[in-house]
Design a protein around this motif. Structure first.
Motif, PDB file in Angstrom:
ATOM      1  N   ALA A  68      40.833  -2.826  18.596  1.00 22.22           N
ATOM      2  CA  ALA A  68      39.875  -3.674  19.313  1.00 22.22           C
ATOM      3  C   ALA A  68      40.316  -3.806  20.764  1.00 22.22           C
ATOM      4  O   ALA A  68      41.470  -4.130  21.039  1.00 22.22           O
ATOM      5  CB  ALA A  68      39.787  -5.051  18.662  1.00 22.22           C
ATOM      6  N   TYR A  69      39.394  -3.559  21.696  1.00 18.60           N
ATOM      7  CA  TYR A  69      39.685  -3.651  23.120  1.00 18.60           C
ATOM      8  C   TYR A  69      38.908  -4.829  23.715  1.00 18.60           C
ATOM      9  O   TYR A  69      37.673  -4.816  23.731  1.00 18.60           O
ATOM     10  CB  TYR A  69      39.294  -2.358  23.841  1.00 18.60           C
ATOM     11  CG  TYR A  69      40.120  -1.176  23.416  1.00 18.60           C
ATOM     12  CD1 TYR A  69      41.333  -0.901  24.035  1.00 18.60           C
ATOM     13  CD2 TYR A  69      39.700  -0.337  22.383  1.00 18.60           C
ATOM     14  CE1 TYR A  69      42.109   0.181  23.641  1.00 18.60           C
ATOM     15  CE2 TYR A  69      40.472   0.746  21.985  1.00 18.60           C
ATOM     16  CZ  TYR A  69      41.672   0.998  22.614  1.00 18.60           C
ATOM     17  OH  TYR A  69      42.441   2.063  22.226  1.00 18.60           O
ATOM     18  N   PRO A  70      39.602  -5.875  24.203  1.00 21.27           N
ATOM     19  CA  PRO A  70      38.897  -7.024  24.782  1.00 21.27           C
ATOM     20  C   PRO A  70      38.120  -6.627  26.029  1.00 21.27           C
ATOM     21  O   PRO A  70      38.581  -5.820  26.836  1.00 21.27           O
ATOM     22  CB  PRO A  70      40.031  -7.997  25.135  1.00 21.27           C
ATOM     23  CG  PRO A  70      41.202  -7.546  24.320  1.00 21.27           C
ATOM     24  CD  PRO A  70      41.062  -6.067  24.191  1.00 21.27           C
ATOM     25  N   VAL A  71      36.941  -7.204  26.189  1.00 15.74           N
ATOM     26  CA  VAL A  71      36.148  -7.034  27.404  1.00 15.74           C
ATOM     27  C   VAL A  71      36.563  -8.136  28.363  1.00 15.74           C
ATOM     28  O   VAL A  71      36.552  -9.315  28.009  1.00 15.74           O
ATOM     29  CB  VAL A  71      34.639  -7.112  27.110  1.00 15.74           C
ATOM     30  CG1 VAL A  71      33.837  -7.014  28.401  1.00 15.74           C
ATOM     31  CG2 VAL A  71      34.238  -6.002  26.146  1.00 15.74           C
ATOM     32  N   GLN A  72      36.930  -7.759  29.570  1.00 14.44           N
ATOM     33  CA  GLN A  72      37.567  -8.668  30.515  1.00 14.44           C
ATOM     34  C   GLN A  72      36.769  -9.953  30.726  1.00 14.44           C
ATOM     35  O   GLN A  72      35.572  -9.938  30.972  1.00 14.44           O
ATOM     36  CB  GLN A  72      37.752  -7.953  31.854  1.00 14.44           C
ATOM     37  CG  GLN A  72      38.657  -8.698  32.823  1.00 14.44           C
ATOM     38  CD  GLN A  72      38.877  -7.906  34.084  1.00 14.44           C
ATOM     39  OE1 GLN A  72      37.998  -7.190  34.525  1.00 14.44           O
ATOM     40  NE2 GLN A  72      40.051  -8.040  34.691  1.00 14.44           N
ATOM     41  N   THR A  74      35.708 -12.266  28.788  1.00  9.52           N
ATOM     42  CA  THR A  74      34.656 -12.623  27.840  1.00  9.52           C
ATOM     43  C   THR A  74      35.287 -12.797  26.473  1.00  9.52           C
ATOM     44  O   THR A  74      36.482 -12.557  26.275  1.00  9.52           O
ATOM     45  CB  THR A  74      33.567 -11.529  27.747  1.00  9.52           C
ATOM     46  OG1 THR A  74      34.090 -10.396  27.039  1.00  9.52           O
ATOM     47  CG2 THR A  74      33.090 -11.098  29.123  1.00  9.52           C
ATOM     48  N   ASN A  75      34.470 -13.193  25.495  1.00  9.30           N
ATOM     49  CA  ASN A  75      34.920 -13.274  24.110  1.00  9.30           C
ATOM     50  C   ASN A  75      34.539 -12.025  23.325  1.00  9.30           C
ATOM     51  O   ASN A  75      34.605 -12.018  22.099  1.00  9.30           O
ATOM     52  CB  ASN A  75      34.317 -14.508  23.431  1.00  9.30           C
ATOM     53  CG  ASN A  75      34.942 -15.797  23.930  1.00  9.30           C
ATOM     54  OD1 ASN A  75      36.105 -15.816  24.326  1.00  9.30           O
ATOM     55  ND2 ASN A  75      34.177 -16.873  23.922  1.00  9.30           N
ATOM     56  N   TYR A  76      34.119 -10.979  24.020  1.00  5.65           N
ATOM     57  CA  TYR A  76      33.682  -9.756  23.367  1.00  5.65           C
ATOM     58  C   TYR A  76      34.834  -8.765  23.220  1.00  5.65           C
ATOM     59  O   TYR A  76      35.778  -8.751  24.022  1.00  5.65           O
ATOM     60  CB  TYR A  76      32.565  -9.085  24.169  1.00  5.65           C
ATOM     61  CG  TYR A  76      31.229  -9.795  24.083  1.00  5.65           C
ATOM     62  CD1 TYR A  76      30.264  -9.393  23.168  1.00  5.65           C
ATOM     63  CD2 TYR A  76      30.939 -10.867  24.914  1.00  5.65           C
ATOM     64  CE1 TYR A  76      29.037 -10.040  23.093  1.00  5.65           C
ATOM     65  CE2 TYR A  76      29.716 -11.531  24.844  1.00  5.65           C
ATOM     66  CZ  TYR A  76      28.769 -11.108  23.929  1.00  5.65           C
ATOM     67  OH  TYR A  76      27.566 -11.753  23.847  1.00  5.65           O
ATOM     68  N   VAL A  77      34.738  -7.931  22.196  1.00  7.13           N
ATOM     69  CA  VAL A  77      35.638  -6.796  22.054  1.00  7.13           C
ATOM     70  C   VAL A  77      34.816  -5.551  21.745  1.00  7.13           C
ATOM     71  O   VAL A  77      33.698  -5.636  21.223  1.00  7.13           O
ATOM     72  CB  VAL A  77      36.690  -6.997  20.934  1.00  7.13           C
ATOM     73  CG1 VAL A  77      37.626  -8.138  21.263  1.00  7.13           C
ATOM     74  CG2 VAL A  77      36.028  -7.188  19.580  1.00  7.13           C
ATOM     75  N   ILE A  78      35.376  -4.415  22.100  1.00 11.83           N
ATOM     76  CA  ILE A  78      34.829  -3.116  21.714  1.00 11.83           C
ATOM     77  C   ILE A  78      35.807  -2.505  20.721  1.00 11.83           C
ATOM     78  O   ILE A  78      37.020  -2.519  20.952  1.00 11.83           O
ATOM     79  CB  ILE A  78      34.676  -2.195  22.939  1.00 11.83           C
ATOM     80  CG1 ILE A  78      33.676  -2.797  23.928  1.00 11.83           C
ATOM     81  CG2 ILE A  78      34.236  -0.797  22.521  1.00 11.83           C
ATOM     82  CD1 ILE A  78      33.623  -2.071  25.256  1.00 11.83           C
ATOM     83  N   ILE A  79      35.312  -1.990  19.624  1.00  7.24           N
ATOM     84  CA  ILE A  79      36.185  -1.407  18.605  1.00  7.24           C
ATOM     85  C   ILE A  79      36.035   0.106  18.627  1.00  7.24           C
ATOM     86  O   ILE A  79      34.920   0.636  18.535  1.00  7.24           O
ATOM     87  CB  ILE A  79      35.856  -1.966  17.207  1.00  7.24           C
ATOM     88  CG1 ILE A  79      36.092  -3.479  17.187  1.00  7.24           C
ATOM     89  CG2 ILE A  79      36.701  -1.277  16.142  1.00  7.24           C
ATOM     90  CD1 ILE A  79      35.733  -4.134  15.868  1.00  7.24           C
ATOM     91  N   LYS A  80      37.171   0.790  18.776  1.00  4.70           N
ATOM     92  CA  LYS A  80      37.186   2.246  18.775  1.00  4.70           C
ATOM     93  C   LYS A  80      38.022   2.744  17.606  1.00  4.70           C
ATOM     94  O   LYS A  80      38.999   2.101  17.211  1.00  4.70           O
ATOM     95  CB  LYS A  80      37.759   2.778  20.091  1.00  4.70           C
ATOM     96  CG  LYS A  80      36.930   2.401  21.313  1.00  4.70           C
ATOM     97  CD  LYS A  80      37.480   3.043  22.581  1.00  4.70           C
ATOM     98  CE  LYS A  80      36.621   2.674  23.786  1.00  4.70           C
ATOM     99  NZ  LYS A  80      37.097   3.347  25.024  1.00  4.70           N
TER     100      LYS A  80
END
Length: 561
Positions: A68-72, A74-80
């Motif tokens: 999981a990569y946090p989006v700067q 924010t409370n969002y993450v991107i999962i790769k």
């Protein structure tokens, strides 16, 4: 990477190296998840993924499927996935309809026996072998006292099995499964030392024992002395015994130990003090004056530099004009120590451009490929879907005639909260953190004055992450709209590319790097100039070691902040 830790993850406790136990557990009460982590985690209800506290992502059986990569900011993450292909584009971790807390079971966590004296300022895996090691998530490996012992990497085609090499590339340990190792939780304690010292820890406290038998606390305050005959630490206040210590069994902290702040002992000699050329009572940069009278030294006796080495050449008309370096004043009570310099340029909006961090002292931010300044302080970063970014005017620079001093902006550790707008003088030692070559030796004694505009969750104490175009984008790449060429290695950028291409030969590396700066930034002369700073001022030295001291910010940096 430059981002604040997500509030939703902070709710789980200190973010660190969570244990991902492979042991299966019974299905939980919801009948969905058969894997119970050893620490609380986040469960994505729709996707069926579990996000552990070290940002690894598993399926419901505990098998790692990605990161999981946090989006700067924010409370969002991107999962790769493990091949860096997106599994989940963006998910809001604060959305209770999408995410719920998955309680952990601490009994499933491997722990280091409480009797051990092995500690770490940051989280680390602990490997007990013929020689014991601490393994960190920045790929460094130290001994039990935190002295650098080598680096680690994953075995090909594995995401959990690693090998460890020393700094010369010789294999130390092979085929170690990280998930099977106990974890030492970082205690956040750093030790101020003036020379190598033994570290003793017990239920009475933490003590540093020096060669002269003096004993200090972790902050360097004298608390007593060590009695060799009895093996005891005696109180400074009344001579009473505080505790016993066996020096033969204690780890030795050295200046390069991971958790040490090294402050060189004060040498009472004028040669140990930097005396800048004095051009006026102001610390502002004074441009060269082309009249013959400008070459004369100031008339006031209070401004005369006494050392004969500073006298002006009298015969050559082509001698460089001197006296153009700003006067750098050490800040009373400021921080000092030793460390190393890294590099990055991710194009993201700086940490110190956000209202909640700047406290009214905003670092500039820009739009239009970093060229137009903006005062929309609440606007979003290009690294999280907004339009604000780093200004290319904040490239590192030098002043004509001030050849041994450079100026730059940098990121400092996230743990150093409230550092926006602070300045430090880095004096390069001529050595590198991982290896030393002619490029490192050529910058010995050079000084780099930096001003902080950013923080890094991956920046360590003593480390300054210098803003240099082409230095590597890190986790967040906001540079895709800049019209630049490829930015090189994600961590290390163009120089890391050239080191590999030249087989780490310093002359070839430097030539390669200059060529890449010219081609990658051919459409942006300002960014190209910043890229070449690493070649022209720093001689292409990668991760150079330095001594640092906090200083008053010179006008030449404040004008660009």
């Amino acid at each position: 990477m430059k981002y604040p830790l997500l509030k939703s993850l902070l709710a789980l406790g200190t973010i660190g190296l969570a244990c991902s136990c492979s042991e299966k557990s019974p299905t939980n009460k919801d009948g969905e998840v058969s894997f119970v982590p050893c620490e609380d985690a986040l469960y994505l209800i729709k996707e069926g993924y579990i996000i552990l506290q070290d940002f690894r992502v598993t399926d419901i059986n505990g098998n790692q499927v990605g990161t999981a990569y946090p989006v700067q900011f924010t409370n969002y993450v991107i999962i790769k996935d493990l091949n860096q292909v997106n599994l989940v584009n963006q998910v809001d971790l604060s959305d209770p309809k999408r995410v719920k807390t998955l309680p952990g079971d601490p009994t499933k966590c491997s722990v280091v026996p409480p009797s051990t004296q092995v500690t770490s300022c940051v989280n680390a895996w602990y490997l007990a072998a013929d020689k014991n090691f601490l393994i960190y998530d920045d790929y460094t490996v130290t001994d039990e006292a935190g002295a650098t012992a080598g680096i680690w990497n994953f075995v090909p085609n594995s995401t959990s099995t690693i090998f460890i090499s020393d700094l010369s590339g010789n294999l130390l340990v092979n085929n170690i499964n990280l998930t099977s190792l106990p974890i030492i939780s970082g205690d956040g304690i750093f030790y101020t030392i003036t020379e190598p010292a033994f570290l003793h820890i017990d239920n009475t406290g933490r003590y540093l024992i020096y060669s002269d038998l003096s004993v200090t606390d972790p902050s360097g305050n004298l608390v007593g002395s060590f009695d060799i005959a009895t093996g005891t630490i005696k109180s400074k206040a009344n001579g009473a015994t505080i505790t016993q210590a066996d020096l033969s069994k204690l780890p030795l902290l050295t200046p390069d130990s991971k958790c040490a702040y090294y402050i060189p002992p004060v040498i009472p000699s004028s040669s140990s003090v930097y005396v800048p050329p004095i051009v006026s009572s102001s610390s502002a940069y004074v441009p060269p004056v082309q009249s013959s009278s400008s070459a004369n030294p100031p008339k006031s006796s209070s401004s005369q530099v006494k050392s004969s080495s500073s006298s002006q050449p009298k015969s050559s008309s082509s001698a460089p004009v001197t006296g153009q370096c700003p006067s750098i004043k050490v800040k009373s009570g400021g921080k000092s120590g030793s460390g190393w310099a890294t590099r990055y340029w991710d194009c993201c909006k700086p940490h110190c451009s956000w209202p909640e961090h700047a406290n009214g002292n905003y670092s500039r931010q820009c739009t239009n490929k970093g060229k137009n300044e903006s005062t929309d302080w609440g606007g979003g970063s290009v690294c999280s879907g907004g339009g604000l970014m780093t200004c290319t005017s904040q490239i590192p620079f030098t002043i004509d005639g001030c050849n041994e001093m450079g100026f730059a902006f940098a990121a400092v550790p996230a743990s150093d909260g409230g550092s926006c707008g602070k300045c430090y003088q880095l004096t390069f030692t001529g050595k590198g953190k991982y290896s030393t070559d002619d490029n490192h030796r050529s910058i010995k004694g050079k000084k780099l004055i930096i001003m902080t505009t950013n923080i890094g969750g991956d920046v360590q104490q003593g480390q300054f992450d210098i803003m240099i175009p082409g230095g590597g984008v890190g986790m967040f790449n906001g540079c895709s709209s800049m019209g630049w060429g490829p930015q090189g290695e994600q961590y290390g950028g163009l120089l890391s590319d050239c080191e590999k291409e030249s087989n780490y030969k310093p002359t070839a590396t430097l030539k390669c790097y200059k060529n890449k700066c010219e081609s990658v930034f051919s459409s942006d002369s300002e960014a190209k100039k910043g890229c070449l700073f690493l070649a022209n001022f720093m001689s292409g030295a990668g991760n150079p070691l330095h001594d640092y001291v906090e200083v008053e910010c010179p006008e030449v940096l404040k004008a660009k902040y």
